[in-house]
Design a protein around this motif. Structure first.
Motif, PDB file in Angstrom:
ATOM      1  N   ARG A 184       0.831  -1.204   0.000  1.00  0.00           N
ATOM      2  CA  ARG A 184       0.000   0.000   0.000  1.00  0.00           C
ATOM      3  C   ARG A 184       0.866   1.255   0.000  1.00  0.00           C
ATOM      4  O   ARG A 184       0.581   2.233  -0.701  1.00  0.00           O
ATOM      5  CB  ARG A 184      -0.912  -0.008   1.223  1.00  0.00           C
ATOM      6  N   GLN A 185       1.920   1.233   0.826  1.00  0.00           N
ATOM      7  CA  GLN A 185       2.826   2.376   0.888  1.00  0.00           C
ATOM      8  C   GLN A 185       3.504   2.607  -0.460  1.00  0.00           C
ATOM      9  O   GLN A 185       3.663   3.750  -0.910  1.00  0.00           O
ATOM     10  CB  GLN A 185       3.877   2.149   1.971  1.00  0.00           C
ATOM     11  N   LYS A 186       3.859   1.505  -1.112  1.00  0.00           N
ATOM     12  CA  LYS A 186       4.496   1.601  -2.421  1.00  0.00           C
ATOM     13  C   LYS A 186       3.554   2.228  -3.442  1.00  0.00           C
ATOM     14  O   LYS A 186       3.946   3.094  -4.227  1.00  0.00           O
ATOM     15  CB  LYS A 186       4.916   0.203  -2.892  1.00  0.00           C
ATOM     16  N   VAL A 187       2.286   1.785  -3.416  1.00  0.00           N
ATOM     17  CA  VAL A 187       1.288   2.339  -4.334  1.00  0.00           C
ATOM     18  C   VAL A 187       1.078   3.823  -4.059  1.00  0.00           C
ATOM     19  O   VAL A 187       0.994   4.646  -4.993  1.00  0.00           O
ATOM     20  CB  VAL A 187      -0.050   1.575  -4.206  1.00  0.00           C
ATOM     21  N   GLU A 188       0.995   4.201  -2.766  1.00  0.00           N
ATOM     22  CA  GLU A 188       0.795   5.599  -2.402  1.00  0.00           C
ATOM     23  C   GLU A 188       1.973   6.462  -2.866  1.00  0.00           C
ATOM     24  O   GLU A 188       1.787   7.568  -3.378  1.00  0.00           O
ATOM     25  CB  GLU A 188       0.610   5.730  -0.896  1.00  0.00           C
ATOM     26  N   LEU A 189       3.183   5.954  -2.689  1.00  0.00           N
ATOM     27  CA  LEU A 189       4.376   6.699  -3.118  1.00  0.00           C
ATOM     28  C   LEU A 189       4.390   6.862  -4.632  1.00  0.00           C
ATOM     29  O   LEU A 189       4.742   7.935  -5.150  1.00  0.00           O
ATOM     30  CB  LEU A 189       5.640   5.979  -2.642  1.00  0.00           C
ATOM     31  N   GLU A 190       4.022   5.800  -5.330  1.00  0.00           N
ATOM     32  CA  GLU A 190       3.982   5.879  -6.790  1.00  0.00           C
ATOM     33  C   GLU A 190       2.918   6.881  -7.240  1.00  0.00           C
ATOM     34  O   GLU A 190       3.129   7.638  -8.194  1.00  0.00           O
ATOM     35  CB  GLU A 190       3.686   4.499  -7.378  1.00  0.00           C
ATOM     36  N   PHE A 191       1.772   6.888  -6.527  1.00  0.00           N
ATOM     37  CA  PHE A 191       0.712   7.843  -6.864  1.00  0.00           C
ATOM     38  C   PHE A 191       1.187   9.268  -6.622  1.00  0.00           C
ATOM     39  O   PHE A 191       0.970  10.165  -7.447  1.00  0.00           O
ATOM     40  CB  PHE A 191      -0.527   7.545  -6.021  1.00  0.00           C
ATOM     41  N   GLN A 192       1.854   9.495  -5.460  1.00  0.00           N
ATOM     42  CA  GLN A 192       2.353  10.827  -5.142  1.00  0.00           C
ATOM     43  C   GLN A 192       3.416  11.268  -6.148  1.00  0.00           C
ATOM     44  O   GLN A 192       3.443  12.430  -6.571  1.00  0.00           O
ATOM     45  CB  GLN A 192       2.939  10.836  -3.727  1.00  0.00           C
ATOM     46  N   LYS A 193       4.267  10.333  -6.531  1.00  0.00           N
ATOM     47  CA  LYS A 193       5.317  10.656  -7.492  1.00  0.00           C
ATOM     48  C   LYS A 193       4.704  11.026  -8.843  1.00  0.00           C
ATOM     49  O   LYS A 193       5.133  11.980  -9.493  1.00  0.00           O
ATOM     50  CB  LYS A 193       6.247   9.444  -7.651  1.00  0.00           C
ATOM     51  N   LYS A 194       3.675  10.260  -9.249  1.00  0.00           N
ATOM     52  CA  LYS A 194       3.002  10.545 -10.513  1.00  0.00           C
ATOM     53  C   LYS A 194       2.304  11.907 -10.466  1.00  0.00           C
ATOM     54  O   LYS A 194       2.378  12.690 -11.428  1.00  0.00           O
ATOM     55  CB  LYS A 194       1.981   9.443 -10.803  1.00  0.00           C
ATOM     56  N   ALA A 195       1.647  12.183  -9.318  1.00  0.00           N
ATOM     57  CA  ALA A 195       0.960  13.464  -9.166  1.00  0.00           C
ATOM     58  C   ALA A 195       1.948  14.624  -9.212  1.00  0.00           C
ATOM     59  O   ALA A 195       1.673  15.675  -9.822  1.00  0.00           O
ATOM     60  CB  ALA A 195       0.173  13.489  -7.858  1.00  0.00           C
ATOM     61  N   GLU A 196       3.112  14.459  -8.573  1.00  0.00           N
ATOM     62  CA  GLU A 196       4.127  15.510  -8.568  1.00  0.00           C
ATOM     63  C   GLU A 196       4.684  15.731  -9.971  1.00  0.00           C
ATOM     64  O   GLU A 196       4.906  16.879 -10.398  1.00  0.00           O
ATOM     65  CB  GLU A 196       5.253  15.125  -7.610  1.00  0.00           C
ATOM     66  N   THR A 197       4.876  14.638 -10.702  1.00  0.00           N
ATOM     67  CA  THR A 197       5.365  14.752 -12.082  1.00  0.00           C
ATOM     68  C   THR A 197       4.359  15.495 -12.950  1.00  0.00           C
ATOM     69  O   THR A 197       4.733  16.370 -13.746  1.00  0.00           O
ATOM     70  CB  THR A 197       5.616  13.352 -12.669  1.00  0.00           C
ATOM     71  N   GLU A 198       3.067  15.171 -12.779  1.00  0.00           N
ATOM     72  CA  GLU A 198       2.031  15.848 -13.555  1.00  0.00           C
ATOM     73  C   GLU A 198       1.943  17.321 -13.176  1.00  0.00           C
ATOM     74  O   GLU A 198       1.723  18.184 -14.048  1.00  0.00           O
ATOM     75  CB  GLU A 198       0.688  15.160 -13.326  1.00  0.00           C
ATOM     76  N   ARG A 199       2.128  17.633 -11.888  1.00  0.00           N
ATOM     77  CA  ARG A 199       2.081  19.028 -11.453  1.00  0.00           C
ATOM     78  C   ARG A 199       3.235  19.826 -12.061  1.00  0.00           C
ATOM     79  O   ARG A 199       3.044  20.960 -12.541  1.00  0.00           O
ATOM     80  CB  ARG A 199       2.144  19.109  -9.928  1.00  0.00           C
ATOM     81  N   GLN A 200       4.436  19.236 -12.038  1.00  0.00           N
ATOM     82  CA  GLN A 200       5.601  19.911 -12.607  1.00  0.00           C
ATOM     83  C   GLN A 200       5.427  20.132 -14.106  1.00  0.00           C
ATOM     84  O   GLN A 200       5.806  21.185 -14.640  1.00  0.00           O
ATOM     85  CB  GLN A 200       6.861  19.082 -12.329  1.00  0.00           C
TER      86      GLN A 200
END
Length: 343
Positions: A275-291
């Motif tokens: 779950r933590q891995k999925v959350e980190l991947e989601f956060q990383k994807k969201a940050e990439t999209e924001r940038q």
């Protein structure tokens, strides 16, 4: 659907790996007392298997397992223990010769004469001539005797009185399997009896008890209907007050601990990590999209300012007023090249 064959070879390999000291204590107490257990022991059977590959051609599915173990005695000497377990109902012809060749190969390979050899038969008793290798040849006689442990001939009372020894329990389970080979209901009763014995020996270490429960469950195989009945019966004994399937936190904790001891990891911890891995991947994807969105907005702002300055001939104060930004920001953009001008 054909019933999946039981992998006895894998079962007994794992069993001897987990309970090797119990095996030695049962078959040869004198040897057990002579071993320096603090020094540990090393399994070498894979080397032996590789050396023997192709030397013995056996038809059909392999129905035996071998273990070669190196130990150190209290007097400092090294000693080898060879264990051969037969699962089939009758020992194949030439079994004693094969045991002799195993012993000869071990001696030649490691240059050590101190070798104890044990043959364990979990099915019907082998022919007497297969428990001793005897080869006379014109006045010369070669004799090799190894210790044979035949599960069905071991007194049941002796095994029951030695239930704290894991190998005694394994031999009792094998004896029950053979005794009930044509009677599934008798097998059901014997399997329940063994589980009751294990459950009543609560002083046995938890991890050992769990592994023995699993070994007995898998070895004493029942038809599907009886197996389902057996599982329900055992659950009601473990949780006698549970009239309905109420999974309490204590039960969950017990199950997770049970699983961890058997398989080496806690499923809840693995799930939490996933779950933590999925959350980190989601956060990383969201940050990439924001940038990426910020870069696109900045590119659009830069192109707009340059177009207003070059094409509309607007000065810095006019652009700042129109775009709602400071004159400093406008001037900073004008000092840079547009993407189309770069390169």
């Amino acid at each position: 659907m054909r019933r999946k064959a039981i992998d006895y070879d894998a079962m007994f390999k794992d069993f001897l790996g987990d309970f090797f000291p119990d095996f030695v204590a049962f078959v040869n107490p004198e040897l057990y007392a002579a071993i320096d257990w603090a020094q540990g022991y090393v399994f070498l059977e894979q080397e032996l298997i590789n050396a023997l590959r192709g030397k013995f051609k056996i038809r059909g599915k392999r129905r035996h397992t071998d273990k070669l173990v190196k130990v150190q005695l209290l007097n400092g000497d090294q000693h080898f223990i060879f264990v051969h377990i037969e699962f089939q109902h009758q020992a194949e012809k030439g079994f004693a010769l094969r045991m002799f060749l195993y012993r000869a190969l071990i001696q030649l390979r490691y240059g050590l004469e101190d070798i104890s050899a044990y043959a364990v038969f979990t099915g019907a008793p082998p022919p007497e001539e297969e428990t001793l290798y005897l080869k006379p040849s014109f006045g010369t006689e070669l004799a090799y005797r190894f210790q044979s442990i035949i599960s069905v001939t071991l007194p049941e009372a002796q095994l029951l009185s030695s239930i704290d020894n894991a190998f005694a329990l394994a031999m009792l389970a094998a004896q029950y399997v053979y005794r009930s080979r044509n009677d599934p209901h008798l097998r059901f009763a014997l399997k329940v009896q063994l589980f009751n014995l294990l459950r009543n020996h609560s002083h046995i270490h938890f991890e050992r008890t769990v592994k023995l429960f699993i070994f007995v469950r898998d070895l004493i195989h029942l038809p599907k209907k009886l197996e389902n009945e057996f599982e329900v019966n055992q659950f009601s004994l473990v949780f006698p007050n549970e009239q309905t399937m109420i999974i309490s936190q204590g039960t969950k904790n017990f199950t997770e601990k049970l699983y961890e001891h058997v398989f080496g990891y806690n499923p809840a911890e693995v799930l939490a990590k996933e779950r933590q891995k999925v959350e980190l991947e989601f956060q990383k994807k969201a940050e990439t999209e924001r940038q990426q969105a910020d870069q696109e907005r900045q590119l659009l702002l830069t192109q707009t300012i340059h177009n207003l300055h070059q094409l509309a001939q607007m000065d810095v104060p006019q652009i700042a007023l129109m775009m709602g930004i400071s004159e400093v920001e406008v001037q900073k953009v004008l000092n840079t090249q547009t993407p189309s001008q770069e390169g």
